[in-house]
Design a protein around this motif. Structure first.
Motif, short mmCIF file in Angstrom:
data_model
loop_
_atom_site.label_atom_id
_atom_site.label_comp_id
_atom_site.label_asym_id
_atom_site.label_seq_id
_atom_site.Cartn_x
_atom_site.Cartn_y
_atom_site.Cartn_z
N LEU A 253 0.82 -1.21 0.00
CA LEU A 253 0.00 0.00 0.00
C LEU A 253 0.86 1.26 0.00
O LEU A 253 0.68 2.12 -0.89
N PRO A 254 1.78 1.48 0.95
CA PRO A 254 2.61 2.69 0.85
C PRO A 254 3.47 2.72 -0.41
O PRO A 254 3.75 3.80 -0.93
N THR A 255 3.87 1.55 -0.92
CA THR A 255 4.63 1.52 -2.18
C THR A 255 3.80 2.09 -3.32
O THR A 255 4.27 2.89 -4.13
N LEU A 256 2.53 1.70 -3.38
CA LEU A 256 1.64 2.23 -4.41
C LEU A 256 1.42 3.72 -4.23
O LEU A 256 1.40 4.48 -5.21
N MET A 257 1.27 4.17 -2.98
CA MET A 257 1.09 5.60 -2.73
C MET A 257 2.29 6.39 -3.21
O MET A 257 2.14 7.47 -3.80
N ALA A 258 3.50 5.89 -2.98
CA ALA A 258 4.71 6.58 -3.40
C ALA A 258 4.77 6.68 -4.92
O ALA A 258 5.18 7.72 -5.48
N ARG A 259 4.37 5.63 -5.61
CA ARG A 259 4.38 5.67 -7.07
C ARG A 259 3.44 6.73 -7.60
O ARG A 259 3.73 7.42 -8.59
N ARG A 260 2.30 6.87 -6.95
CA ARG A 260 1.32 7.87 -7.40
C ARG A 260 1.81 9.29 -7.18
O ARG A 260 1.30 10.23 -7.79
N MET A 261 2.78 9.47 -6.27
CA MET A 261 3.32 10.81 -6.01
C MET A 261 4.19 11.32 -7.14
O MET A 261 4.47 12.52 -7.23
N GLY A 262 4.66 10.42 -8.00
CA GLY A 262 5.52 10.84 -9.10
C GLY A 262 6.96 11.02 -8.67
O GLY A 262 7.37 10.60 -7.59
N SER A 263 7.72 11.69 -9.53
CA SER A 263 9.16 11.81 -9.30
C SER A 263 9.57 13.04 -8.51
O SER A 263 10.69 13.11 -8.00
N VAL A 264 8.69 14.04 -8.41
CA VAL A 264 9.04 15.23 -7.64
C VAL A 264 9.08 14.86 -6.16
O VAL A 264 8.09 14.34 -5.63
N PRO A 265 10.19 15.10 -5.47
CA PRO A 265 10.28 14.71 -4.06
C PRO A 265 9.16 15.33 -3.23
O PRO A 265 8.97 16.55 -3.23
N ASN A 266 8.42 14.48 -2.54
CA ASN A 266 7.37 14.93 -1.63
C ASN A 266 7.96 14.93 -0.23
O ASN A 266 8.30 13.88 0.31
N LEU A 267 8.09 16.11 0.36
CA LEU A 267 8.72 16.22 1.67
C LEU A 267 7.76 15.94 2.81
O LEU A 267 8.21 15.58 3.91
N GLY A 268 6.47 16.09 2.56
CA GLY A 268 5.51 15.95 3.64
C GLY A 268 5.51 17.20 4.51
O GLY A 268 6.53 17.88 4.66
N SER A 269 4.36 17.51 5.07
CA SER A 269 4.23 18.75 5.85
C SER A 269 5.08 18.74 7.11
O SER A 269 5.55 19.79 7.57
N THR A 270 5.32 17.56 7.68
CA THR A 270 6.07 17.51 8.94
C THR A 270 7.53 17.82 8.73
O THR A 270 8.14 18.56 9.53
N LEU A 271 8.14 17.30 7.67
CA LEU A 271 9.52 17.64 7.36
C LEU A 271 9.65 19.11 6.99
O LEU A 271 10.63 19.78 7.36
N GLN A 272 8.66 19.64 6.27
CA GLN A 272 8.71 21.07 5.93
C GLN A 272 8.75 21.92 7.20
O GLN A 272 9.46 22.93 7.26
N SER A 273 7.99 21.52 8.21
CA SER A 273 8.02 22.26 9.48
C SER A 273 9.42 22.20 10.10
O SER A 273 9.94 23.21 10.58
N ARG A 274 10.03 21.02 10.10
CA ARG A 274 11.36 20.88 10.68
C ARG A 274 12.37 21.74 9.93
O ARG A 274 13.25 22.36 10.55
N ARG A 275 12.30 21.76 8.63
CA ARG A 275 13.24 22.56 7.84
C ARG A 275 13.08 24.05 8.10
O ARG A 275 14.02 24.82 7.90
N ARG A 276 11.90 24.45 8.52
CA ARG A 276 11.66 25.86 8.84
C ARG A 276 11.92 26.15 10.31
O ARG A 276 11.71 27.27 10.77
N GLY A 277 12.40 25.16 11.04
CA GLY A 277 12.67 25.36 12.46
C GLY A 277 11.43 25.45 13.31
O GLY A 277 11.48 25.99 14.43
#
Length: 331
Positions: A253-277
């Motif tokens: 299931l998560p493998t299929l979800m990742a394929r549907r995301m395509g090739s553009v790296p999806n960071l997810g909202s939680t990592l984006q928060s961490r990168r912004r401190g």
């Protein structure tokens, strides 16, 4: 229409830019570098839904009462944002666009006389830099409240938002929240490791933990009496099967979800928060599963371990190696 957007990050920035492009009078709230960038250069928007520079009114809090408001802060910031803007939210329709399960309950305690609508954004957007957002994958937004039919306010708000993106008033919004919560289980591992969603799912060690957290979430939902809504290819029957699979088979299931995301790296909202401190919303995603499990007298050890690991990392700014992330307990 006069529209207020509280929180101009990835999701709020997308909604603000698209509604401005459609001709609405948009006011947004922002702080610090984000507020300065919007005031000086406008709100820059690009990606899968085109390009636009939105000329919006920007301030730290709303300065006038809009006809319709969208609250797009992270879950952990929602209470403070609602209180700061309550003067201009009373008596109008307020759409709470947030992950997790508790957004509407929090808002109701602060705005008892507002018409509250929940919303789930299923497109992927990123906060590139202050005043600049990009859409990396298109998707729909679903609006509603509770387990029944959508209210007139939800239908009206969906009609406005539907002018600029796919948007639908949906029944069984509670079930939709739970389905989205299962999807959001892919967010924690990128925030723990600094890798994209696709990279974490491609790594067998990390994907075991991601899969285990998704399966645990699904099981807790069913044990709580949830009827999952159909979103992003997931449905109540499919999740019933997923919840019963052994871990090695459930990884599909998560493998299929990742394929549907395509090739553009999806960071997810939680990592984006961490990168912004910023503090992450881990307590409102994986932590929501732990609380839901406790409410029915069950443990949620995988999600509890993820929350504990994130809380240990947030103050340090450090990340786990794939070996360390893959060593989190699963069952």
């Amino acid at each position: 229409m006069r529209i207020g957007i509280i929180g101009t990050g990835a999701i709020g920035g997308t909604i603000a830019a698209l509604l401005d492009r459609a001709g609405h009078q948009v006011s947004v709230t922002a702080r610090g570098e984000g507020l300065a960038a919007i005031a000086e250069h406008g709100l820059r928007f690009d990606g899968a839904w085109g390009e636009h520079v939105a000329t919006v009114t920007a301030s730290e809090t709303l300065v006038a009462t809009p006809d319709l408001a969208f609250v797009c802060t992270k879950a952990q910031d929602a209470s403070a944002a609602l209180r700061e803007n309550a003067e201009h939210l009373r008596g109008i329709t307020v759409v709470i666009v947030q992950n997790g399960l508790e957004a509407l309950e929090v808002a109701a305690g602060i705005l008892p006389d507002a018409e509250l609508v929940g919303a789930l954004a299923l497109y992927a957007s990123q906060y590139v830099e202050p005043g600049h957002v990009t859409v990396t994958a298109t998707g729909s937004t679903y609006l509603g409240a509770g387990a029944g039919e959508p209210s007139d306010a939800a239908r009206s708000a969906a009609g406005i938002l539907g002018q600029v993106m796919p948007a639908f008033a949906t029944p069984n919004f509670l079930g939709a929240q739970w389905t989205k919560l299962v999807v959001n289980m892919v967010n924690a591992m990128p925030a723990l490791t600094g890798l994209s969603v696709q990279q974490t799912i491609a790594d067998r060690r990390l994907s075991r933990v991601v899969t285990a957290s998704m399966r645990e979430t699904t099981r807790i939902g069913f044990a709580s009496g949830v009827r999952y809504a159909t979103l992003q290819g997931l449905s109540n029957p499919l999740l019933r099967v997923f919840s019963a699979l052994p871990l090695w088979a459930a990884r599909s299931l998560p493998t299929l979800m990742a394929r549907r995301m395509g090739s553009v790296p999806n960071l997810g909202s939680t990592l984006q928060s961490r990168r912004r401190g910023r503090t992450t919303e881990i307590d409102y995603l994986n932590g929501a599963v732990v609380r839901a499990a406790a409410a029915i007298g069950r443990p949620a050890p995988v999600n509890a371990a993820i929350v504990e690991a994130m809380q240990g990392l947030e103050p340090t700014g450090e990340f786990l190696t794939p070996e360390q992330g893959g060593a989190l307990p699963v069952r």
